[in-house]
Design an enzyme around this catalytic site. Structure first.
Site, PDB file in Angstrom:
ATOM      1  N   GLY A  11      -1.600   5.106   7.006  1.00  0.00           N
ATOM      2  CA  GLY A  11      -2.630   4.239   7.577  1.00  0.00           C
ATOM      3  C   GLY A  11      -3.917   4.182   6.771  1.00  0.00           C
ATOM      4  N   ASN A  13      -4.669   2.099   4.344  1.00  0.00           N
ATOM      5  CA  ASN A  13      -5.097   0.699   4.247  1.00  0.00           C
ATOM      6  C   ASN A  13      -5.704   0.234   5.571  1.00  0.00           C
ATOM      7  OD1 ASN A  13      -4.481  -0.770   1.621  1.00  0.00           O
ATOM      8  ND2 ASN A  13      -2.611   0.407   1.917  1.00  0.00           N
ATOM      9  N   ASN A 106       1.213  -8.966   4.571  1.00  0.00           N
ATOM     10  CA  ASN A 106       1.624  -7.621   4.180  1.00  0.00           C
ATOM     11  C   ASN A 106       0.986  -7.293   2.833  1.00  0.00           C
ATOM     12  OD1 ASN A 106       3.156  -5.157   4.147  1.00  0.00           O
ATOM     13  ND2 ASN A 106       4.600  -6.127   2.732  1.00  0.00           N
ATOM     14  N   HIS A 108       1.733  -5.093  -0.711  1.00  0.00           N
ATOM     15  CA  HIS A 108       2.814  -4.444  -1.467  1.00  0.00           C
ATOM     16  C   HIS A 108       2.229  -3.877  -2.758  1.00  0.00           C
ATOM     17  CE1 HIS A 108       6.993  -3.729  -2.590  1.00  0.00           C
ATOM     18  NE2 HIS A 108       6.649  -4.084  -3.809  1.00  0.00           N
ATOM     19  N   ASP A 149       9.404  -8.742   1.476  1.00  0.00           N
ATOM     20  CA  ASP A 149       8.610  -8.995   0.261  1.00  0.00           C
ATOM     21  C   ASP A 149       8.832 -10.363  -0.365  1.00  0.00           C
ATOM     22  OD1 ASP A 149       7.743  -6.380   0.572  1.00  0.00           O
ATOM     23  OD2 ASP A 149       9.254  -5.567  -0.777  1.00  0.00           O
ATOM     24  N   GLU A 178      -5.546  -0.956  -3.610  1.00  0.00           N
ATOM     25  CA  GLU A 178      -5.080  -1.662  -2.415  1.00  0.00           C
ATOM     26  C   GLU A 178      -6.178  -1.707  -1.352  1.00  0.00           C
ATOM     27  OE1 GLU A 178      -1.216  -0.779  -0.607  1.00  0.00           O
ATOM     28  OE2 GLU A 178      -0.719   0.294  -2.424  1.00  0.00           O
TER      29      GLU A 178
HETATM   30  C1  GRF Z   1       0.861   1.091   0.596  1.00  0.00           C
HETATM   31  O1  GRF Z   1       1.173   1.409  -0.737  1.00  0.00           O
HETATM   32  C2  GRF Z   1       1.323  -0.309   0.901  1.00  0.00           C
HETATM   33  O2  GRF Z   1       1.255  -1.185  -0.171  1.00  0.00           O
HETATM   34  C3  GRF Z   1       2.760  -0.109   1.261  1.00  0.00           C
HETATM   35  O3  GRF Z   1       2.790   1.116   1.948  1.00  0.00           O
HETATM   36  C4  GRF Z   1       1.683   1.928   1.562  1.00  0.00           C
HETATM   37  C5  GRF Z   1       0.951   2.278   2.803  1.00  0.00           C
HETATM   38  O4  GRF Z   1      -0.048   3.234   2.624  1.00  0.00           O
HETATM   39  N1  GRF Z   1       3.279  -1.241   1.988  1.00  0.00           N
HETATM   40  P1  GRF Z   1      -1.012   3.543   3.869  1.00  0.00           P
HETATM   41  O5  GRF Z   1      -0.137   3.803   5.067  1.00  0.00           O
HETATM   42  O6  GRF Z   1      -1.886   2.343   4.062  1.00  0.00           O
HETATM   43  O7  GRF Z   1      -1.785   4.759   3.470  1.00  0.00           O
END
Ligand code: GRF
Length: 200
Positions: A11, A13, A106, A108, A149, A178
């Site tokens: 989590g 992000n 999403n 990626h 994706d 990210e």
């Molecule tokens: C990230 O690398 C995202 O791109 C991928 O899963 C990972 C999630 O990381 N889909 P977090 O749960 O946000 O720490």
């Protein structure tokens, strides 16, 4: 804009989005978090932020169609405008996709369409990038449709592969990017600069 987040694990992000919205960087609010893993850090982060967390999974709803319906209902009931997947490891069902047309994004950790699809997640993505000898990788934000994706690309940014990178160093550098890039892209969606209805 009211945001609903789907997250499975760390989590981080999601946290970046919560922080940016609460700091007033973006006029949006995370109103609900759904996760398939009740013990995940994402669940703890949501609770710590005082955001309702719903554990919805194959455990709570063994039938996928029922799970899909429930996820769509929870998001609708929370008045969500935009659904953001942030490390969500499960497939989003057709009912949820139909309920939020062009409103599910999403993130990626690579430059799609390369290094995406079934089985391409976590360390595997970065290992594949290194194995392919790529000099540049990056981050993709894309719309979610029925295939992993594959939805239209909303935004991408590059991250250089550095000499001596291994999976851990590369994954860490991409993840850090990210966080900033998901927030930045959200800001462009909220401001209307990016129109999710005109992508293809
Ligand atoms: C990230 O690398 C995202 O791109 C991928 O899963 C990972 C999630 O990381 N889909 P977090 O749960 O946000 O720490």
């Amino acid at each position: 804009m009211r945001l609903g987040i789907l997250a499975s694990h760390g989590g981080s992000n999601m946290q970046a989005i919560i922080d940016a919205t609460r700091q007033g960087e973006i006029p949006a609010e995370v109103v609900v978090v759904i996760g398939n893993n009740a013990g995940a850090m994402a669940a703890t982060r949501a609770r710590d932020a005082g955001i309702p967390f719903h554990h919805l999974s194959g455990k709570t709803h063994p039938e996928f169609a029922e799970l899909d319906t429930e996820i769509a209902s929870v998001l609708s009931d929370a008045g969500v405008d935009l659904v953001m997947l942030a490390g969500y490891m499960k497939k989003v069902g057709p009912r949820t996709i139909a309920r939020f047309p062009n409103r599910i994004v999403n993130i990626h950790p690579a430059l799609l369409p390369k290094f995406g699809g079934v089985g391409m997640f976590g360390a595997r993505v970065h290992q594949a990038v290194l194995d392919a000898g790529e000099e540049v990788t990056g981050v993709t934000v894309h719309l979610v449709d029925q295939e992993y994706d594959r939805g239209p690309i909303v935004a991408q940014c590059e991250v250089k592969v550095q000499e001596g990178d291994d999976v851990e160093t590369l994954a860490a550098r991409v993840l850090e990017r990210e966080h900033a890039f998901y927030v930045e892209t959200l800001g462009r969606i909220v401001s209307g600069e990016l129109d999710l209805d005109t992508l293809n």
